[in-house]
Write a protein that holds these residues in place. Sequence first.
Motif, mmCIF file in Angstrom:
data_model
loop_
_atom_site.group_PDB
_atom_site.id
_atom_site.type_symbol
_atom_site.label_atom_id
_atom_site.label_comp_id
_atom_site.label_asym_id
_atom_site.label_seq_id
_atom_site.Cartn_x
_atom_site.Cartn_y
_atom_site.Cartn_z
ATOM 1 N N HIS A 79 5.870 -32.741 6.338
ATOM 2 C CA HIS A 79 5.229 -33.357 7.504
ATOM 3 C C HIS A 79 5.851 -32.862 8.817
ATOM 4 O O HIS A 79 5.148 -32.653 9.811
ATOM 5 N N ASP A 85 7.390 -33.703 14.525
ATOM 6 C CA ASP A 85 7.787 -34.973 15.137
ATOM 7 C C ASP A 85 8.995 -35.602 14.439
ATOM 8 O O ASP A 85 9.484 -36.648 14.873
ATOM 9 N N ASN A 87 9.580 -37.250 11.808
ATOM 10 C CA ASN A 87 9.579 -38.584 11.200
ATOM 11 C C ASN A 87 8.939 -38.604 9.809
ATOM 12 O O ASN A 87 8.418 -39.640 9.382
ATOM 13 N N HIS A 91 7.269 -41.876 7.452
ATOM 14 C CA HIS A 91 5.961 -41.995 6.790
ATOM 15 C C HIS A 91 6.134 -42.298 5.305
ATOM 16 O O HIS A 91 5.404 -43.114 4.735
#
Length: 139
Positions: A79, A85, A87, A91
């Motif tokens: 991701h 990003d 993070n 998630h």
Amino acid sequence: MSVITEFIPVATRGYTDIIDITQNVSDVIKNSSLKNGIATIFVSGSTAGITTIEYESGLLEDLPQAFEKFAPMNIQYHHDRTWSDGNGYAHVRAALLGASFTVPFKDNKMILGTWQQIVLIDFDNRPRKRELVVQIIGE
Ligand code: ZN
């Protein structure tokens, strides 16, 4: 039977911030015209979740430690390559936890254990302003 939907703004610090929202949910039920039914608490967003826990200092350390084992912050996530990003862990943790929780209420009171609080957990890697949805269905 009626359906009532309320929105509760909650500011979080992120980084697996655990916030007791029991009183907020209790207030929605008490201030409603419904005596008996079910309440669903939902958080919009894919990096936070809702569960119950005994809200005490030991578990407030134990639970983040457990999440760190399931989905560590310091490993590579696909991701993060997609969005940069950072993070991905948030998630994954949120997906494991789930975005909602349902509790029955009777005579305007949630049927919770004495040491069972409802918590919002924000996993994101920055402070967030969340909007909780509390929807109660009953009579
Ligand atoms: Zn993301």
